[in-house]
Design a protein around this motif. Structure first.
Motif, mmCIF file in Angstrom:
data_model
loop_
_atom_site.group_PDB
_atom_site.id
_atom_site.type_symbol
_atom_site.label_atom_id
_atom_site.label_comp_id
_atom_site.label_asym_id
_atom_site.label_seq_id
_atom_site.Cartn_x
_atom_site.Cartn_y
_atom_site.Cartn_z
ATOM 1 N N VAL A 188 -3.114 2.165 -16.851
ATOM 2 C CA VAL A 188 -3.620 2.665 -15.566
ATOM 3 C C VAL A 188 -4.685 1.733 -15.008
ATOM 4 O O VAL A 188 -4.701 1.402 -13.814
ATOM 5 N N ASP A 189 -5.586 1.272 -15.885
ATOM 6 C CA ASP A 189 -6.640 0.345 -15.445
ATOM 7 C C ASP A 189 -6.035 -0.955 -14.912
ATOM 8 O O ASP A 189 -6.482 -1.493 -13.888
ATOM 9 N N GLU A 190 -5.006 -1.473 -15.608
ATOM 10 C CA GLU A 190 -4.379 -2.724 -15.179
ATOM 11 C C GLU A 190 -3.660 -2.545 -13.844
ATOM 12 O O GLU A 190 -3.734 -3.404 -12.960
ATOM 13 N N LEU A 191 -2.960 -1.411 -13.691
ATOM 14 C CA LEU A 191 -2.280 -1.143 -12.425
ATOM 15 C C LEU A 191 -3.283 -0.994 -11.280
ATOM 16 O O LEU A 191 -3.037 -1.465 -10.163
ATOM 17 N N THR A 192 -4.399 -0.370 -11.576
ATOM 18 C CA THR A 192 -5.445 -0.238 -10.551
ATOM 19 C C THR A 192 -5.980 -1.602 -10.146
ATOM 20 O O THR A 192 -6.183 -1.884 -8.958
ATOM 21 N N ARG A 193 -6.185 -2.487 -11.151
ATOM 22 C CA ARG A 193 -6.679 -3.830 -10.857
ATOM 23 C C ARG A 193 -5.665 -4.616 -10.035
ATOM 24 O O ARG A 193 -6.023 -5.291 -9.058
ATOM 25 N N GLN A 194 -4.375 -4.513 -10.425
ATOM 26 C CA GLN A 194 -3.337 -5.230 -9.691
ATOM 27 C C GLN A 194 -3.210 -4.718 -8.254
ATOM 28 O O GLN A 194 -2.990 -5.503 -7.329
ATOM 29 N N LYS A 195 -3.344 -3.418 -8.062
ATOM 30 C CA LYS A 195 -3.276 -2.866 -6.710
ATOM 31 C C LYS A 195 -4.431 -3.396 -5.857
ATOM 32 O O LYS A 195 -4.237 -3.748 -4.681
ATOM 33 N N ALA A 196 -5.617 -3.461 -6.456
ATOM 34 C CA ALA A 196 -6.762 -3.995 -5.714
ATOM 35 C C ALA A 196 -6.529 -5.450 -5.333
ATOM 36 O O ALA A 196 -6.862 -5.885 -4.220
ATOM 37 N N GLU A 197 -5.932 -6.220 -6.265
ATOM 38 C CA GLU A 197 -5.656 -7.624 -5.983
ATOM 39 C C GLU A 197 -4.601 -7.751 -4.875
ATOM 40 O O GLU A 197 -4.716 -8.607 -3.995
ATOM 41 N N MET A 198 -3.564 -6.903 -4.930
ATOM 42 C CA MET A 198 -2.537 -6.932 -3.895
ATOM 43 C C MET A 198 -3.118 -6.555 -2.530
ATOM 44 O O MET A 198 -2.785 -7.171 -1.510
ATOM 45 N N ASP A 199 -3.988 -5.562 -2.521
ATOM 46 C CA ASP A 199 -4.624 -5.177 -1.259
ATOM 47 C C ASP A 199 -5.454 -6.325 -0.701
ATOM 48 O O ASP A 199 -5.454 -6.578 0.519
ATOM 49 N N LYS A 200 -6.141 -7.053 -1.600
ATOM 50 C CA LYS A 200 -6.952 -8.195 -1.167
ATOM 51 C C LYS A 200 -6.068 -9.293 -0.585
ATOM 52 O O LYS A 200 -6.365 -9.860 0.479
ATOM 53 N N LEU A 201 -4.948 -9.607 -1.285
ATOM 54 C CA LEU A 201 -4.036 -10.643 -0.801
ATOM 55 C C LEU A 201 -3.391 -10.231 0.524
ATOM 56 O O LEU A 201 -3.197 -11.077 1.410
ATOM 57 N N LYS A 202 -3.063 -8.940 0.655
ATOM 58 C CA LYS A 202 -2.471 -8.465 1.902
ATOM 59 C C LYS A 202 -3.449 -8.641 3.056
ATOM 60 O O LYS A 202 -3.070 -9.068 4.150
ATOM 61 N N LYS A 203 -4.714 -8.337 2.798
ATOM 62 C CA LYS A 203 -5.731 -8.487 3.836
ATOM 63 C C LYS A 203 -5.901 -9.948 4.228
ATOM 64 O O LYS A 203 -6.003 -10.285 5.410
#
Length: 245
Positions: free
Chosen positions: A68-83
Motif C-alpha cells: 500500500v505504501d509503495e502504491l501510494t508513493r507511485q501514485k504521488a509520482e504519477m500525479d507529479k509527472l502528470k502535472k
C-alpha cells in the motif's frame, strides 16, 4: 507466551478436576496420566499451529502495508509527472501560438525562405571521422528561395531576419555521435552522445537565430565524430525565415 501459559494452566485445571475421580479407585492411574499427557500435547500442538498462523498473518499484513505504501508513493509520482506534462503541453502550445503569430505578422509580401534536407540521397552514408567536418546534406526535400547550397552544405541568409533551424543526428556506438550548428563558424547548439554499448543513438535540437544578410549557417561534426543516414532520413537539417527585420 503469557497467554499460552495461562491457557494451558486453565485447561489443565479442567482436566484434573474431573468429577468422580475420587471414586475411581480401580482406575489405572498410569493409563489415565498417559491419556491426559497426550491430550495436553495435542493442545500444545494446536496452540503452536495457532501461533504460527498468527505469525503468518502478521507477516502478510506487513507485506500488504508495504505494498500500500509503495502504491501510494507511485501514485504521488504519477500525479507529479502528470502535472509536469501538463505544464510542458501548455508551454508548447504557447510556443506554437507565438510562432503562428510571428508568421502572420510577417505579411503576405514577406520573402519565402525555407529548406529541409537529409544527408543521404541514395544508399547508406557513414560520415566521419574526417578533417573537413562540414556535413553536406545531399537529399533535398525543399529549398524555397535557394538559400541552401547542396554542394557546400551551407545556408546563406538572403536578408536580415529571425530564422528557425532544427536538425537531427543518428549514429552507432563506435564513435562519438552528434553535430554542431555553426553560425559564421561559431558554435551555437549541438547534439552529442559518447560511445556506448546501446548499439545506436539519435538526438535532435533546434534554435531561433537572428541573422544578417550574408550570414552563413551549416552543420559540423564533432572531433572523431560520425553520423549515419540512408533513405529513411535519420540525419537531417532544416530551416526557414520567421520574419524579416
Amino acid at each position: 507466551m503469557e497467554f499460552r501459559a495461562m491457557l494451558l494452566l486453565t485447561l489443565l485445571g479442567f482436566l484434573f478436576v474431573e468429577p468422580g475421580f475420587g471414586q475411581r479407585g480401580d482406575m489405572d492411574i498410569s493409563e489415565w496420566m498417559r491419556t491426559k499427557e497426550q491430550l495436553i500435547k495435542n493442545l500444545e500442538d494446536k496452540l503452536t499451529d495457532v501461533e504460527r498462523q498468527q505469525n503468518d498473518f502478521d507477516a502478510l499484513e506487513a507485506r500488504l502495508n508495504a505494498t500500500v505504501d509503495e502504491l501510494t508513493r507511485q501514485k504521488a509520482e504519477m500525479d507529479k509527472l502528470k502535472k509536469e506534462n501538463e505544464g510542458l503541453k501548455t508551454r508548447l502550445n504557447a510556443s506554437e501560438v507565438e510562432i503562428d503569430k510571428l508568421k502572420q505578422s510577417s505579411g503576405e509580401a514577406a520573402p519565402q525562405i525555407a529548406f529541409s534536407v537529409s544527408l543521404a540521397n541514395s544508399g547508406e552514408i557513414y560520415r566521419g571521422p574526417c578533417t573537413d567536418k562540414t556535413l553536406v546534406f545531399k537529399r533535398i526535400f525543399s529549398n524555397t528561395g535557394n538559400a541552401y547550397n547542396q554542394n557546400t552544405g551551407v545556408f546563406t541568409a538572403p536578408l536580415n531576419g529571425l530564422y528557425y533551424f532544427s536538425f537531427s543526428t543518428y549514429g552507432y556506438n563506435t564513435h562519438v555521435m552528434g553535430a554542431i550548428l555553426m553560425k559564421n563558424d561559431v558554435r551555437q547548439i549541438s547534439t552529442y552522445d559518447y560511445t556506448s554499448v546501446d548499439g545506436s543513438d539519435s538526438s535532435s535540437n533546434a534554435a531561433v537565430l537572428q541573422l544578417a544578410a550574408g550570414d552563413k549557417v551549416h552543420m559540423e561534426l564533432w572531433d572523431n565524430g560520425r553520423v549515419f543516414d540512408n533513405l529513411n532520413g535519420h540525419t537531417t537539417f532544416s530551416g526557414f525565415l520567421l520574419f524579416p527585420m
